[in-house]
Design an enzyme around this catalytic site. Structure first.
Site, short mmCIF file in Angstrom:
data_model
loop_
_atom_site.label_atom_id
_atom_site.label_comp_id
_atom_site.label_asym_id
_atom_site.label_seq_id
_atom_site.Cartn_x
_atom_site.Cartn_y
_atom_site.Cartn_z
N GLU A 129 2.32 6.31 5.32
CA GLU A 129 1.81 7.49 6.03
C GLU A 129 2.35 7.64 7.45
O GLU A 129 1.59 7.79 8.41
CB GLU A 129 0.27 7.48 5.99
CG GLU A 129 -0.24 7.48 4.55
CD GLU A 129 -1.75 7.37 4.40
OE1 GLU A 129 -2.47 7.39 5.41
OE2 GLU A 129 -2.22 7.26 3.25
N ASN A 170 5.81 5.34 1.81
CA ASN A 170 4.77 5.88 0.93
C ASN A 170 3.91 6.87 1.70
O ASN A 170 3.57 6.63 2.87
CB ASN A 170 3.91 4.68 0.47
CG ASN A 170 2.91 4.99 -0.62
OD1 ASN A 170 3.31 5.47 -1.67
ND2 ASN A 170 1.65 4.70 -0.37
N HIS A 206 -2.62 12.10 -4.39
CA HIS A 206 -4.06 12.39 -4.30
C HIS A 206 -4.24 13.91 -4.40
O HIS A 206 -4.25 14.61 -3.40
CB HIS A 206 -4.64 11.86 -2.98
CG HIS A 206 -4.59 10.38 -2.87
ND1 HIS A 206 -5.32 9.55 -3.71
CD2 HIS A 206 -3.90 9.56 -2.04
CE1 HIS A 206 -5.08 8.28 -3.39
NE2 HIS A 206 -4.22 8.26 -2.39
N GLU A 235 -0.48 6.51 -6.08
CA GLU A 235 -1.95 6.48 -5.88
C GLU A 235 -2.61 7.67 -6.57
O GLU A 235 -3.47 8.34 -5.99
CB GLU A 235 -2.29 6.51 -4.38
CG GLU A 235 -1.63 5.39 -3.58
CD GLU A 235 -2.03 5.37 -2.11
OE1 GLU A 235 -3.01 6.04 -1.72
OE2 GLU A 235 -1.34 4.67 -1.34
N ASP A 237 -4.75 10.35 -8.25
CA ASP A 237 -6.09 10.75 -8.69
C ASP A 237 -6.20 12.26 -8.51
O ASP A 237 -5.46 12.84 -7.71
CB ASP A 237 -7.24 10.00 -7.98
CG ASP A 237 -7.05 9.83 -6.49
OD1 ASP A 237 -6.65 10.81 -5.83
OD2 ASP A 237 -7.34 8.74 -5.97
O1 G3I Z 1 -15.17 -4.30 3.66
C1 G3I Z 1 -16.22 -3.47 4.16
C2 G3I Z 1 -17.56 -4.04 3.79
O2 G3I Z 1 -17.71 -5.30 4.42
C3 G3I Z 1 -18.64 -3.07 4.25
O3 G3I Z 1 -19.88 -3.54 3.81
C4 G3I Z 1 -18.39 -1.69 3.67
C5 G3I Z 1 -19.41 -0.68 4.18
O4 G3I Z 1 -18.85 0.58 4.38
O5 G3I Z 1 -17.12 -1.25 4.05
C6 G3I Z 1 -16.08 -2.09 3.58
O6 G3I Z 1 -14.84 -1.54 3.98
C7 G3I Z 1 -14.40 -0.43 3.24
C8 G3I Z 1 -13.05 -0.77 2.64
O7 G3I Z 1 -12.52 0.36 1.98
C9 G3I Z 1 -13.12 -1.92 1.63
O8 G3I Z 1 -13.97 -1.58 0.57
C10 G3I Z 1 -14.27 0.76 4.19
O9 G3I Z 1 -15.53 1.16 4.64
C11 G3I Z 1 -13.59 1.91 3.49
O10 G3I Z 1 -13.31 2.92 4.43
C12 G3I Z 1 -12.29 1.45 2.86
O11 G3I Z 1 -11.75 2.56 2.15
C13 G3I Z 1 -10.41 2.41 1.70
C14 G3I Z 1 -9.53 3.44 2.39
O12 G3I Z 1 -8.21 3.35 1.88
C15 G3I Z 1 -9.48 3.25 3.90
O13 G3I Z 1 -8.81 4.31 4.50
C16 G3I Z 1 -10.40 2.65 0.21
O14 G3I Z 1 -11.12 1.62 -0.45
C17 G3I Z 1 -8.96 2.69 -0.29
O15 G3I Z 1 -8.95 3.08 -1.65
C18 G3I Z 1 -8.18 3.71 0.52
O16 G3I Z 1 -6.86 3.73 0.06
C19 G3I Z 1 -5.96 4.63 0.73
C20 G3I Z 1 -4.59 3.99 0.67
O17 G3I Z 1 -4.62 2.71 1.22
C21 G3I Z 1 -3.56 4.85 1.38
N1 G3I Z 1 -3.57 6.20 0.89
C22 G3I Z 1 -4.86 6.86 0.86
C23 G3I Z 1 -5.87 6.01 0.10
C24 G3I Z 1 -7.19 6.73 -0.03
O18 G3I Z 1 -7.80 6.91 1.22
#
Ligand code: G3I
Length: 317
Positions: A129, A170, A206, A235, A237
């Site tokens: 990004e 990416n 996405h 990615e 969806d």
């Molecule tokens: O690990 C913490 C946990 O300790 C806590 O209890 C919980 C409460 O909110 O949060 C957890 O962290 C989360 C993390 O995923 C792990 O699960 C974050 O809040 C959450 O924001 C984070 O989201 C990820 C996101 O990237 C962050 O921007 C998504 O799972 C993940 O699928 C998403 O993936 C991205 C790609 O890397 C790049 N392209 C876009 C894609 C979708 O946003």
């Protein structure tokens, strides 16, 4: 055997899913993940906050859990991601760094992680990004401190650490031809002209029903391929405004089929990764309230019309 992965392999592609560590408590989920897909990637476990939580202290516990599963199921694996402006460790974002310091930090991070998995992770999203929607550089910590050259440097360091790995840039919203995908086109063309090791462009995919299908996807993939690069849908969806209904699920299925056909039509499109295969573990509802149902399996791990559309496309129907 007649899984999505088998059908894709017969077409010399992979059909993969992202996964995340909490899912490892769900046996029914894991059974499908291991059986149906011939590629895997970590949705979060290889991001900087996870792999270098303290400066110079590397932790591969989470990523090993996913990579070991993939290896046990003979899945291809994409490494996601070395440099991104999100999910950086606190020590990095809270510090103030000179260009020299940040460069050394970046080099060390890339070198350590890629070398650790040398020979085990065949493809890496090196930079994720990097551009804004209008094709200008995103003003991240890395860009602001180091300038645009951080991308070429990152690719060179990653290549040194694992010369066999395919190195990708990416991004999202680069499915269609437009200012943002043009920025990638121009960048990778110039990187290649300078001999910088860049091997692929990852188109995240996405998509959202309300924004329309990116009809130039296939042509767009082909123009990157024509530069001598691999391309991948990294990615995928396809979300919708909830509630889902039969008509929306039918359109979604058609789109999943069309994306699959676009990749099949481009020889250098190496495969498709769905950003977790089931609505049960979707990232979308938390990011886009009121939207979802984006994945080819529903919340009960049952296949949706989209699943059958991917199969049909892989079979050439
Ligand atoms: O690990 C913490 C946990 O300790 C806590 O209890 C919980 C409460 O909110 O949060 C957890 O962290 C989360 C993390 O995923 C792990 O699960 C974050 O809040 C959450 O924001 C984070 O989201 C990820 C996101 O990237 C962050 O921007 C998504 O799972 C993940 O699928 C998403 O993936 C991205 C790609 O890397 C790049 N392209 C876009 C894609 C979708 O946003």
């Amino acid at each position: 055997r007649d899984t999505l992965g088998d059908l894709a392999a017969a077409r010399h592609k992979y059909l993969g899913s992202a996964t995340d560590n909490p899912q490892f408590a769900d046996a029914a989920y894991l059974k499908i993940l291991g059986k149906e897909f011939n590629s895997n990637t970590a949705g979060n476990a290889l991001k900087w906050y996870a792999t270098e939580p303290q400066r110079g202290v590397f932790d591969y516990t989470l990523s090993d859990q996913i990579l070991n599963f993939a290896r046990a199921h003979r899945q291809f694996f994409r490494g996601h991601t070395l440099i991104w402006h999100n999910q950086l460790p606190e020590w990095l974002t809270s510090g103030t760094w000179t260009a020299g310091e940040l460069r050394a930090i970046l080099k060390n991070h890339i070198t350590q992680v890629v070398r650790h998995y040398r020979g085990k992770i065949p493809a890496w999203d090196v930079v994720n990004e990097a551009f804004n929607e209008d094709g200008t550089y995103r003003e991240t910590l890395f860009y602001n401190t180091l300038g645009p050259g951080y991308i070429a440097d990152a690719l060179r360091w990653a290549h040194q650490a694992d010369p066999q790995a395919k190195l990708y840039l990416n991004d999202y919203n680069i499915e269609a031809i437009g200012p943002k995908s043009d920025a990638y086109y121009n960048l990778v063309k110039s990187l290649k002209a300078q001999g910088v090791p860049v091997h692929g462009v990852g188109v995240q995919g996405h998509l959202a029903l309300q924004f329309g299908y990116p009809t130039s996807l296939r042509d767009n993939l082909q123009r990157f391929a024509d530069l001598g690069l691999d391309v991948a849908i990294t990615e995928l969806d396809i979300r919708m405004i909830l509630p889902a209904d039969d008509a929306k699920l039918a359109t979604q299925a058609e789109w999943y089929g069309n994306v699959t056909k676009a990749c099949l039509a481009v020889r250098r499109c190496v495969g498709i990764t769905i950003w977790d295969y089931t609505d049960k573990y979707s990232w979308i509802p938390a990011f886009f309230p009121g939207e979802g149902a984006a994945h080819p399996y529903d919340e009960n791990l049952l296949p949706k019309p989209a699943y059958y559309a991917i199969r049909a496309a892989l079979r050439g129907r």
